[in-house]
Design an enzyme around this catalytic site. Structure first.
Site, PDB file in Angstrom:
ATOM      1  CG  LEU A   1     -20.869 -32.823  -0.763  1.00 61.52           C
ATOM      2  CD1 LEU A   1     -20.463 -31.536  -1.459  1.00 61.52           C
ATOM      3  CD2 LEU A   1     -20.487 -32.785   0.716  1.00 61.52           C
ATOM      4  N   GLY A   2     -24.828 -35.133  -1.586  1.00 66.40           N
ATOM      5  CA  GLY A   2     -26.247 -35.250  -1.934  1.00 66.40           C
ATOM      6  C   GLY A   2     -26.405 -36.132  -3.150  1.00 66.40           C
TER       7      GLY A   2
ATOM      8  CG  ASP B   1     -37.196 -25.958  -8.981  1.00 66.79           C
ATOM      9  OD1 ASP B   1     -38.254 -25.828  -8.332  1.00 66.79           O
ATOM     10  OD2 ASP B   1     -36.441 -26.931  -8.849  1.00 66.79           O
TER      11      ASP B   1
ATOM     12  CE  LYS C   1     -26.479 -32.340 -10.630  1.00 65.13           C
ATOM     13  NZ  LYS C   1     -27.371 -31.156 -10.773  1.00 65.13           N
TER      14      LYS C   1
ATOM     15  CB  VAL D   1     -23.371 -33.639  -5.331  1.00 61.80           C
ATOM     16  CG1 VAL D   1     -22.351 -32.507  -5.167  1.00 61.80           C
ATOM     17  CG2 VAL D   1     -24.407 -33.275  -6.380  1.00 61.80           C
TER      18      VAL D   1
END
Length: 286
Positions: free
Chosen positions: A94-95, A229, A117, A102
């Site tokens: 996913l990333g 953030d 993750k 992930v």
């Protein structure tokens, strides 16, 4: 008691999002105090080793570290293989980041989709002129803050599997992508109307999204946690967008988060993302 001014960096992002999304006044929309959720902390089904979440015990455990010169993807695969129980079936990526990846996954015990993750623990170097302790602190902050959070609009940490080389976080799965991508498809016309594809997006619709973020930020601040953030890329849509139903947002990536010891505590570290960071942080007077 007055909250530290530094918490305004979280709220500043929400104000900017309001300004970008709502060209008109919100005076007709009632945001009642009861809408700001107060969720009691509950114990989670966590995989902990020797009470890692007691103060000052997690960071030393994470200081085993791995050699950065070894292929990152190979190491991440090893972390998954060693740490992730067999009941989790990995799906597509996913990333990813410099030291993390992930995956979508299926928990075969519960038949539920999750996000998994894996994060490499860098070998700690703390010497004059260079230190990577901050990378370790970020992992510690993410796990601690998510472990103590129980809010509809903050991503849930379901399981945590640590080791000296790396750790695996099992998180709830979101299918709608980043709010950043959603905003890219939002058009604001000269007459003030907003359209997403062919669908008109009302002020009330966007205000409900803003309310969710304010609710989550208020929840964190009540517990002396500052995200530090908040940005469009760190907010996910729980499900794929449909104009026929309200969007459910989830705040993610609390690695820059800070848990304050007292209400009047101030922070002096410069952190965040360049295009979202508050001017006083960039100025960095001290």
């Amino acid at each position: 008691m007055e909250r530290p001014r530094v918490m305004s960096m979280d709220l500043r992002f929400v104000v900017l999002l309001v300004a970008a999304s709502l060209p008109y006044s919100l005076s007709d929309i009632q945001l009642k105090p009861s809408l700001f959720l107060r969720s009691s902390q509950i114990s989670k089904k966590m995989h902990l080793i020797n009470g890692l979440f007691f103060k000052n015990t997690l960071t030393p455990y994470l200081r085993g570290g791995c050699d950065d010169s070894v292929n990152t993807l190979s190491l991440l695969s090893t972390v998954f293989e060693k740490q992730l129980p067999r009941n989790f079936q990995l799906g597509p990526v996913l990333g990813h980041g410099a030291f993390s990846v992930v995956h979508g996954a299926m928990d075969m015990d519960t038949n539920k989709e999750v996000a998994v993750k894996a994060v490499l623990i860098p070998k700690v170097v703390d010497q004059p002129g260079y230190s990577n302790l901050q990378e370790v602190y970020r992992i510690e902050a993410e796990v601690k803050i998510l472990n103590m959070s129980d809010h509809t609009h903050i991503i849930k940490l379901l399981h945590f599997f640590p080791s000296p080389e790396g750790c695996v976080l099992v998180l709830e799965r979101c299918h709608g992508g980043e709010l950043f991508n959603w905003m890219q498809n939002l058009e604001v016309h000269e007459d003030g109307t907003r359209r997403w594809s062919e669908h008109i997006i009302s002020e009330v619709f966007v205000a409900r999204m803003i309310r969710q973020l304010l609710s989550a930020v208020a929840y964190l601040h009540e517990r002396r946690v500052v995200h530090r953030d908040l940005k469009l890329e760190n907010i996910l849509l729980k499900e794929a967008f449909s104009p026929d139903r309200d969007v459910e947002l989830k705040i993610i990536d609390v690695g820059f988060g800070k848990m304050l010891e007292r209400d009047d505590e101030q922070m002096f570290s410069s952190c965040g993302s360049t295009y979202y960071v508050a001017p006083e942080v960039l100025k960095a007077d001290r």
